[in-house]
Design a protein around this motif. Structure first.
Motif, short mmCIF file in Angstrom:
data_model
loop_
_atom_site.label_atom_id
_atom_site.label_comp_id
_atom_site.label_asym_id
_atom_site.label_seq_id
_atom_site.Cartn_x
_atom_site.Cartn_y
_atom_site.Cartn_z
N GLU A 286 33.37 27.12 37.68
CA GLU A 286 32.13 26.51 38.17
C GLU A 286 30.89 27.24 37.67
O GLU A 286 29.79 26.68 37.68
CB GLU A 286 32.12 26.50 39.70
CG GLU A 286 33.19 25.64 40.35
CD GLU A 286 34.56 26.28 40.32
OE1 GLU A 286 35.56 25.52 40.29
OE2 GLU A 286 34.64 27.54 40.30
N MET A 287 31.05 28.47 37.24
CA MET A 287 29.91 29.28 36.81
C MET A 287 29.54 28.98 35.36
O MET A 287 30.39 28.60 34.56
CB MET A 287 30.23 30.77 36.96
CG MET A 287 30.44 31.22 38.40
SD MET A 287 31.14 32.89 38.53
CE MET A 287 29.80 33.90 37.90
N ARG A 288 28.27 29.15 35.03
CA ARG A 288 27.82 28.96 33.66
C ARG A 288 27.19 30.25 33.13
O ARG A 288 27.84 31.05 32.51
CB ARG A 288 26.83 27.79 33.60
CG ARG A 288 27.50 26.43 33.85
CD ARG A 288 28.55 26.11 32.79
NE ARG A 288 29.21 24.83 33.06
CZ ARG A 288 30.37 24.71 33.70
NH1 ARG A 288 30.98 25.78 34.18
NH2 ARG A 288 30.90 23.52 33.88
N ASN A 289 25.93 30.47 33.41
CA ASN A 289 25.25 31.64 32.85
C ASN A 289 24.96 32.72 33.88
O ASN A 289 24.19 33.64 33.62
CB ASN A 289 23.94 31.19 32.18
CG ASN A 289 24.19 30.32 30.96
OD1 ASN A 289 25.07 30.60 30.17
ND2 ASN A 289 23.42 29.26 30.83
N GLU A 290 25.59 32.61 35.04
CA GLU A 290 25.42 33.66 36.04
C GLU A 290 26.03 34.96 35.55
O GLU A 290 26.88 34.96 34.65
CB GLU A 290 26.10 33.25 37.36
CG GLU A 290 25.55 31.98 37.98
CD GLU A 290 26.31 30.73 37.58
OE1 GLU A 290 26.44 29.83 38.41
OE2 GLU A 290 26.76 30.67 36.41
N PRO A 291 25.64 36.10 36.13
CA PRO A 291 26.27 37.37 35.76
C PRO A 291 27.78 37.32 35.98
O PRO A 291 28.26 36.65 36.90
CB PRO A 291 25.61 38.38 36.72
CG PRO A 291 24.30 37.75 37.07
CD PRO A 291 24.55 36.28 37.11
N ILE A 292 28.53 38.02 35.14
CA ILE A 292 29.98 38.02 35.27
C ILE A 292 30.41 38.79 36.51
O ILE A 292 29.66 39.61 37.05
CB ILE A 292 30.66 38.61 34.02
CG1 ILE A 292 30.30 40.10 33.86
CG2 ILE A 292 30.29 37.82 32.78
CD1 ILE A 292 31.14 40.81 32.81
N ASP A 293 31.63 38.55 36.96
CA ASP A 293 32.21 39.23 38.11
C ASP A 293 32.97 40.46 37.59
O ASP A 293 34.17 40.40 37.33
CB ASP A 293 33.15 38.28 38.86
CG ASP A 293 33.68 38.88 40.15
OD1 ASP A 293 33.60 40.12 40.32
OD2 ASP A 293 34.22 38.12 40.97
N LEU A 294 32.25 41.55 37.43
CA LEU A 294 32.83 42.76 36.85
C LEU A 294 33.92 43.35 37.73
O LEU A 294 34.94 43.84 37.23
CB LEU A 294 31.73 43.79 36.60
CG LEU A 294 32.17 45.11 35.96
CD1 LEU A 294 32.81 44.87 34.59
CD2 LEU A 294 30.97 46.06 35.84
N GLU A 295 33.73 43.30 39.04
CA GLU A 295 34.72 43.89 39.94
C GLU A 295 36.06 43.17 39.84
O GLU A 295 37.12 43.81 39.83
CB GLU A 295 34.20 43.88 41.38
CG GLU A 295 33.02 44.80 41.61
CD GLU A 295 33.28 46.22 41.13
OE1 GLU A 295 34.34 46.78 41.48
OE2 GLU A 295 32.44 46.76 40.39
N SER A 296 36.03 41.85 39.75
CA SER A 296 37.28 41.09 39.59
C SER A 296 37.93 41.42 38.25
O SER A 296 39.16 41.54 38.14
CB SER A 296 37.01 39.59 39.69
OG SER A 296 36.66 39.23 41.01
N LEU A 297 37.11 41.58 37.23
CA LEU A 297 37.63 41.93 35.91
C LEU A 297 38.35 43.27 35.95
O LEU A 297 39.43 43.44 35.37
CB LEU A 297 36.49 41.96 34.89
CG LEU A 297 36.85 42.33 33.45
CD1 LEU A 297 37.88 41.38 32.87
CD2 LEU A 297 35.58 42.36 32.58
#
Length: 349
Positions: free
Chosen positions: A177-188
């Motif tokens: 659902e996300m486009r240009n929002e900041p990435i989810d670094l913690e999940s990564l």
């Protein structure tokens, strides 16, 4: 350069990678970014069923040459037989295949491709397993995914992918659902710690500094750029904007390989987005033919393509079903609807 993808990823330094981009990560662009420290390139996503069934699809979708490596061919597939057959077709001319499990576009989701597969871990497992059993190492079989809001499901998915025999995983650290929002670094980071095979981080890379920071913070083996490298093909070599040497290289490459005008022009539009002044950019972006583009670049920057002996000299191989031919007379790049695309909609996963 080594063509062993896993070996490159396991090297204790950042591995720089060009993402699969709809219509844009074709042979010509791959040739360009390889001149600027990009180590691995992906093709655009190719529909495996069409590729297997149609010689026209093969001719249009996959073009390579002897300098085009290391190369990963990305497929959209939801039937093991299609993925296996497509992989076997490209295996002699590439270093691996990648399964797209991240495309959020409606058509892909409706047809059961891309991010639709994130809810079908057993199907992903079967797709990987079947290819891995048919094509030996060092040829790689990998998967590119997006994350889900339920991180436990993504951890389980990554472990399923690993257990199926995947060579590595690429994680675009945004939800479908996300486009240009900041990435989810913690999940990564959680996903990186959940598997032992190499992992590539994707999302939000606009500069070499961004790539190095993501590499350090995520502890992934490599970093993949999409929009950033399209706007600045010299990103991985440390340039903040597209240098004129890169524009010159693009002119030289496209003068030696058959390239349709929309592809030729649109890449330059992206490359000069942050380089040309606003007034000149308005003129350049609406030019309608190659001669006018070349005239503009020569008048404004003093750039023109270097002369070559043959329009085909850099094309060593064009994938065709009937026979392997040097320098196909047919156009090998799509030119459908590029003028209606926005940058945020270019990417397939």
């Amino acid at each position: 350069m080594s063509r062993d993808i896993v070996g490159i990823l396991e090297d204790p330094k950042i591995t720089k990678i060009c993402a699969p981009m709809v219509r844009y990560s074709k042979l010509q662009f791959r040739a360009l970014v390889r001149r600027y420290d990009c180590e691995i390139c992906f093709t655009p996503m190719i529909l495996a069923d069409s590729f297997v069934q149609s010689s026209k699809a093969r001719d249009n979708e996959f073009t390579t040459n002897s300098e085009d490596g290391p190369l990963i061919v990305q497929f959209a597939a939801n039937k093991p037989q299609d993925f296996v057959q497509a992989a076997e077709m490209v295996a002699p001319y590439s270093n691996g295949v990648d399964l797209n499990c991240g495309c959020p576009q409606r058509w892909a989701m409706k047809e059961g491709y891309g991010a639709n597969l994130l809810s079908k871990p057993q199907l992903i497992k079967d797709l990987i397993y079947q290819v891995r059993n048919r094509i030996p190492n060092p040829f790689t079989v990998s998967v590119k995914i997006r994350i889900l809001k339920d991180i436990k499901k993504v951890v389980q998915l990554c472990q399923t992918i690993e257990n199926a025999g995947a060579s590595f995983i690429t994680v675009h650290a945004r939800t479908p659902e996300m486009r240009n929002e900041p990435i989810d670094l913690e999940s990564l980071k959680i996903l990186r710690d959940s598997v032992k095979i190499p992992m590539i981080a994707n999302g939000g890379v606009k500069s070499l500094e961004d790539a190095e920071l993501l590499y350090q913070e995520s502890r992934c083996n490599g970093v993949m750029a999409a929009g950033g490298i399209l706007t600045n093909p010299a990103l991985f070599s440390g340039h903040s904007n597209t240098p004129l040497s890169c524009v010159q290289d693009w002119l030289d490459i496209t003068s030696s390989m058959s390239t349709n005008f929309l592809t030729f022009h649109h890449h330059l539009v992206f490359m000069l987005e942050k380089v040309l002044p606003k007034k000149e950019k308005k003129v350049f972006n609406v030019l309608q033919d190659k001669d006018s583009v070349l005239t503009f670049l020569e008048d404004y920057y003093g750039l023109r393509p270097k002369e070559t002996n043959s329009s085909c000299e850099k094309i060593d191989f064009v994938f065709q079903s009937a026979a392997n031919k040097r320098c196909s007379k047919s156009e090998t790049l799509n030119n459908d609807g590029l003028s209606n695309l926005f940058l945020e909609n270019l990417f397939v996963s």
